[in-house]
Design an enzyme around this catalytic site. Sequence first.
Site, PDB file in Angstrom:
ATOM      1  N   ASP A 376      -6.124  -3.288   7.722  1.00 31.15           N
ATOM      2  CA  ASP A 376      -4.688  -2.197   7.503  1.00 31.15           C
ATOM      3  C   ASP A 376      -3.650  -2.619   9.214  1.00 31.15           C
ATOM      4  O   ASP A 376      -3.956  -3.849   9.692  1.00 31.15           O
ATOM      5  CB  ASP A 376      -6.097  -0.938   8.408  1.00 31.15           C
ATOM      6  N   GLU A 379       1.836  -4.263   8.145  1.00 40.46           N
ATOM      7  CA  GLU A 379       3.336  -3.862   8.500  1.00 40.46           C
ATOM      8  C   GLU A 379       3.655  -4.851   9.724  1.00 40.46           C
ATOM      9  O   GLU A 379       4.649  -5.692   9.244  1.00 40.46           O
ATOM     10  CB  GLU A 379       3.637  -2.960   8.289  1.00 40.46           C
ATOM     11  N   ASP A 449      -1.220   5.595   4.710  1.00 41.22           N
ATOM     12  CA  ASP A 449      -1.427   7.154   4.415  1.00 41.22           C
ATOM     13  C   ASP A 449      -0.648   7.896   3.857  1.00 41.22           C
ATOM     14  O   ASP A 449       0.459   8.480   4.840  1.00 41.22           O
ATOM     15  CB  ASP A 449      -1.358   7.056   5.993  1.00 41.22           C
TER      16      ASP A 449
END
Length: 783
Positions: A376, A379, A449
């Site tokens: 997760d 980025e 998300d």
Amino acid sequence: MIFYSPSIVRIVKYPSAEMPEKKSYPIIKTPEKVEISYKQNGNTVSMTSGKMTVTLDVATGKVTYTDPQGETLLKEKVEGTNFIPRKDVNRDAYTVSQAFSLEPEEAIYGLGQRQSGAMNHRNQQIHLSNGNTNICIPYFTSEKGYGVYWDNPGISDFSDTPYETSFSSQVGLCSDYYFLYKDGTQDGVIACIRDLTGKATMFPLWTMGYWQCRERYKSPDELCGVLDKYRKLQIPLDGIVQDWQYWGCDSNWNAMKFMNPRYINKMDDKEALRYLPNGEDKNARYPKPRFKNPEEMVEYVHKHNAHLMISVWASFGPWTDQFKELDKMDALLKFETWPPKSGAHPYDPFNKDARDLYWRYLSHLHKMNIDAWWTDSTEPDHLNPKESDFDLMTADGSFRSVHNAFPLTHNQGIYEHQRAVSDEKRVFQMTRSGYLGQQRYGALSWSGDVVSSWDVLRQQIPAGLNYTLCGIPFWNTDIGGFFGWEYNNDCTNVAYQELHVRWFQWGCFMPLMRNHCSSPMMNEIDLFGKEGDWAYDAQKRMIELRYRLLPYIYSLDGAVVQEDGTMMRPLVMDFAHDRKAILLDDEYMFGKNILVCPVTEPLYTKKVEKNKGVTTVPDVAKASAPVEVYLPKGTKWIDFWTNETVEGGQHIKRECPVDILPLYIKAGSILPLGPKVQYTTEKKWDNLDICIYPGANGEFVLYEDEFDNYNYEKGMFSTIKFSWDDASRTLTISDRKGEFPQMLKRRSFRITLMQPGKQSAETVMVSADKKVNYSGKKLTIKL
């Protein structure tokens, strides 16, 4: 100018006497020996490779690309390469850009995963800096069948105006891009991408089943209780996910150890309570746990024929041992990341020693037999960003100069370390961000998300399709959306239920079918009702259809690896000459056979005051409203649910009750379909249905291997080619090619010609037209 193959050419321009040294993260191919013919005419020099001609104007530096017939594919603008001197922290560099001229109506795709809702990227200005829900890949591809990769991993911009199409990067030493053209098709371009940046890896069969996930299961008892419920209700399931904070509070973020006292049966230990996740009641007491430790949880999941994926992040909290070691190594990027105000920082994946450390701490979870990694925030999350944050130094230079390659190097570290340990279990990583070349590291991305809404649902379709056009074949979304606040985080809200069911139906036709939501929403199927309730029944129906399709889906997985295939196929891939089709943003092909049209607007419910949901029909289960579908021209289409044939090249209205979505099978398709099962490997594929959709000739290759190891890289797999001759109504099953241990050497195929009046292929055929026994030798069957 460097030809890497007849179909791939690299163009480098720089304002200095010598070509600067430059690292490329995606490119792993070394240039082949390519036969080039040269021709000079005044100031122009043409180089022809057999696949393309590249012409350089020596006076201006302008480059033009043409196909073997002499048709212009792409041309640079005159004076389209620009360098503006600047400092990149402690080195001299440039802001660099390259501009091209496109045809006015030319459609282009790619650029990663966008949330614009657009399939075609003309007339867009896009800031290329990875963030949650937006994956930035400086690559575009044209309806003409070429691709352009701007090889700069730093923060960049893409711009398309009526005057020019350009890439620009804040920091660079040169203009460096690759032009790819093979045969004028998108399959050809994607083959070039994989040749240049690496072949895709095979995912295990179990990953193609159904996944249940939620933020978050707060104990082994809760997670295993969900698995128990699915097994009791006889709802197929193969994957379940342990989301964040099994390691405890925010200060202990991503410790990669089970330190949350609820997971290790230490709620009465005052020292252990310091690790209780933020916001949870330290005084709450619970029944005696069924599972004493995480190892028992993992063993129980496997014993009940499921697999476990666990969340690991690219950042660490200040209480963790990793943080302390990385800090001493100067391998932390010290800007604010999630969770806010926790003191957590991302690590530097460009530092090989840091990647080694990451695996060292992760490896005990691998030894515990965790099956997959949810990598997760790759980025990575960047809260309250300051311009100076991008001047922080990584092992490969400023964060600004390498920013978008962060997820690639992070997933590289896990993949390479796990492969070094063992080839018995395939690496599977689901990562929130991505970059070109990611397919070689056993990684897929999801769309981040996203919010639960109809508009967002529709946006995800072109987001995923453009991502796959970047050559990365695996992708998915959080079914139902992640944030459910527009429906009061209530899965019993009837308006949310319709949205969830439609998203769920689409999920059946993604590479990965994974249900997920954000707390306090809960999304397990039994929470939507019981058997006989439409929201429950519609979801169970789609899960069972997913498992029915497994031989087809796994063969698509095999074609991805063996033939550089693509599972989610934008219509430009198969219908490039149909202008209506290539501009659609809400339909695609799942493989080359199934046209999928997700339903993206409410038909039977609506929201009223305070986000409350109400029905707009007397009985949702019995309602039926039309949905518009475009059927591409050049072929006939067969309705999956009725077996009725419809001519292509037209818009139609398809009646769409709440439990189905429009699905059309291309004429000439051959679908191998499996038995009814509760998990992927419950039954052998020794008695498959072979469903033939008439109206054209066609073929399909059934791929099989050992389902979860890397022996396929050694040639241990088999293929069986099925060919349909429509005029003579003849099916030919070719000699089996290849073999592997435990291969089914003798099997039966139940063959049915799908026609109106017969049952659909959704369930096992009650009465097949013919049954044949197959031992690997060619068969010819007349129907």
